[in-house]
Design an enzyme around this catalytic site. Structure first.
Site, PDB file in Angstrom:
ATOM      1  N   HIS A 119       0.829  -1.208   0.000  1.00  0.00           N
ATOM      2  CA  HIS A 119       0.000   0.000   0.000  1.00  0.00           C
ATOM      3  C   HIS A 119       0.869   1.266   0.000  1.00  0.00           C
ATOM      4  O   HIS A 119       1.768   1.402   0.828  1.00  0.00           O
ATOM      5  CB  HIS A 119      -0.874  -0.018   1.267  1.00  0.00           C
ATOM      6  CG  HIS A 119      -1.900   1.060   1.329  1.00  0.00           C
ATOM      7  ND1 HIS A 119      -2.145   1.791   2.475  1.00  0.00           N
ATOM      8  CD2 HIS A 119      -2.777   1.528   0.396  1.00  0.00           C
ATOM      9  CE1 HIS A 119      -3.120   2.640   2.252  1.00  0.00           C
ATOM     10  NE2 HIS A 119      -3.520   2.509   1.001  1.00  0.00           N
ATOM     11  N   HIS A 125      -1.438  11.740  -1.658  1.00  0.00           N
ATOM     12  CA  HIS A 125      -2.688  11.277  -1.049  1.00  0.00           C
ATOM     13  C   HIS A 125      -3.585  12.435  -0.621  1.00  0.00           C
ATOM     14  O   HIS A 125      -4.769  12.467  -0.944  1.00  0.00           O
ATOM     15  CB  HIS A 125      -2.385  10.383   0.159  1.00  0.00           C
ATOM     16  CG  HIS A 125      -3.612   9.787   0.785  1.00  0.00           C
ATOM     17  ND1 HIS A 125      -4.376  10.471   1.709  1.00  0.00           N
ATOM     18  CD2 HIS A 125      -4.219   8.593   0.606  1.00  0.00           C
ATOM     19  CE1 HIS A 125      -5.386   9.702   2.074  1.00  0.00           C
ATOM     20  NE2 HIS A 125      -5.317   8.564   1.430  1.00  0.00           N
ATOM     21  N   GLU A 180      -4.399   4.331  -8.018  1.00  0.00           N
ATOM     22  CA  GLU A 180      -5.606   4.943  -7.460  1.00  0.00           C
ATOM     23  C   GLU A 180      -5.676   6.397  -7.897  1.00  0.00           C
ATOM     24  O   GLU A 180      -4.810   7.209  -7.558  1.00  0.00           O
ATOM     25  CB  GLU A 180      -5.648   4.854  -5.928  1.00  0.00           C
ATOM     26  CG  GLU A 180      -7.006   5.356  -5.459  1.00  0.00           C
ATOM     27  CD  GLU A 180      -7.140   5.587  -3.957  1.00  0.00           C
ATOM     28  OE1 GLU A 180      -6.425   4.973  -3.166  1.00  0.00           O
ATOM     29  OE2 GLU A 180      -7.990   6.440  -3.613  1.00  0.00           O
TER      30      GLU A 180
HETATM   31  O1  G3P Z   1      -6.737   1.957  -2.916  1.00  0.00           O
HETATM   32  C1  G3P Z   1      -6.965   1.492  -1.645  1.00  0.00           C
HETATM   33  C2  G3P Z   1      -6.696   2.498  -0.566  1.00  0.00           C
HETATM   34  O2  G3P Z   1      -5.471   3.128  -0.807  1.00  0.00           O
HETATM   35  C3  G3P Z   1      -7.796   3.511  -0.454  1.00  0.00           C
HETATM   36  O3  G3P Z   1      -7.645   4.398   0.608  1.00  0.00           O
HETATM   37  O4  G3P Z   1      -7.030   6.556   1.613  1.00  0.00           O
HETATM   38  O5  G3P Z   1      -5.365   4.732   1.545  1.00  0.00           O
HETATM   39  O6  G3P Z   1      -5.988   5.914  -0.535  1.00  0.00           O
HETATM   40  P1  G3P Z   1      -6.453   5.448   0.807  1.00  0.00           P
HETATM   41 MG    MG Z   2      -4.830   4.776  -1.996  1.00  0.00          MG
END
Ligand code: G3P
Ligand code: MG
Length: 253
Positions: free
Chosen positions: A10, A52, A112
């Protein structure tokens, strides 16, 4: 059928490196990962960068908004010092730099699309167009799905714009809680997968998504016992912050 890796780092390196940086991608690699999720947003002059939060203050110091800052100024900002002095000076990378790095190192990407407020369509369009350009050879050669990234977004409008701009790059619709009309939404986006928060997922929902023939991806699973449970429900893949606890070969078995 899920053509992609099952365990995904992640934001590049999970909690072991400053998120959404090249240092994070290198960290993920050191732990054996060849699959990453990261967040892409547009600078004020429309350049996709890894970020982010739409505002500064957490991962880059100071005040201001990504959508009001030029790409050249973002590139000069420090996205590493907040995490630790050994990462000081780590820049905000452009999406293009990260794609080149990942392609060179054969790292699969879940991209994303993370629009700043009010920029959903533009962000989806630009990220998709950039991706289609960087994967032109693969698209021309009709490469297998595993050789292409997978887009995801909480923004339906961003994904719809990505679909129009680069229909050959697959999409997953990203939700915190699975809505009642999830199947209609996936159909409208011609999406291949549903991405959801594992905390709100039930076994029944997982079975329904799988029975309907879609991929099912969960974020962000940091506990091995939970990972094992959701994989047993039929979840195809998940991203994790704990790349030190849950390795790329984790199977739950
Ligand atoms: O893509 C999955 C996850 O990353 C979504 O939440 O806030 O970590 O981008 P966030
Ligand atoms: Mg994400």
């Amino acid at each position: 059928m899920w053509p992609y890796p099952k365990i995904i780092a992640h934001r590049g390196g999970g909690t072991l490196a400053p998120e959404n940086t090249l240092a994070a991608m290198r960290c993920g690699m050191q732990y054996g990962f060849r699959a990453v999720e990261f967040d892409v947003m547009l600078s004020g002059d429309g350049v996709p960068v890894l970020m982010h939060d739409p505002q500064f203050g957490r991962t880059v110091p100071g005040k201001g908004r990504v959508a009001e800052t030029l790409a050249k100024d973002l590139a000069a900002m420090d996205a590493g010092a907040w995490f630790g002095s050994r990462f000081a000076g780590e820049p905000v990378p452009t999406f293009e730099e990260v794609v080149r790095f990942c392609k060179q190192n054969r790292i699969w990407m879940n991209v994303e699309i993370k629009p700043s407020p009010g920029t959903d369509e533009q962000t989806g369009h630009v990220v998709a167009e950039t991706t289609a350009r960087l994967f032109g050879d693969e698209l021309d050669a009709r490469a297998g799905l595993a050789d292409l990234p997978l887009f995801s977004s909480f923004s339906f409008d961003a994904l719809a714009a990505a679909h129009r701009a680069a229909p050959g790059i697959p999409r997953g619709f990203l939700v915190d809680t699975i809505p009642g009309d999830w199947q209609a939404r996936l159909q409208a986006l011609d999406a291949s997968a549903l991405h959801t928060n594992h905390k709100n997922l039930t076994a029944m929902q997982a079975h329904a998504v799988k029975d309907a023939g879609y991929g099912l991806f969960c974020y962000t699973v940091n506990d091995a016992a939970r990972a094992k449970d959701i994989l047993a429900w039929g979840v195809d893949a998940f991203c994790t912050d704990r790349i030190d606890l849950i390795g790329p070969g984790f199977s739950g078995g």
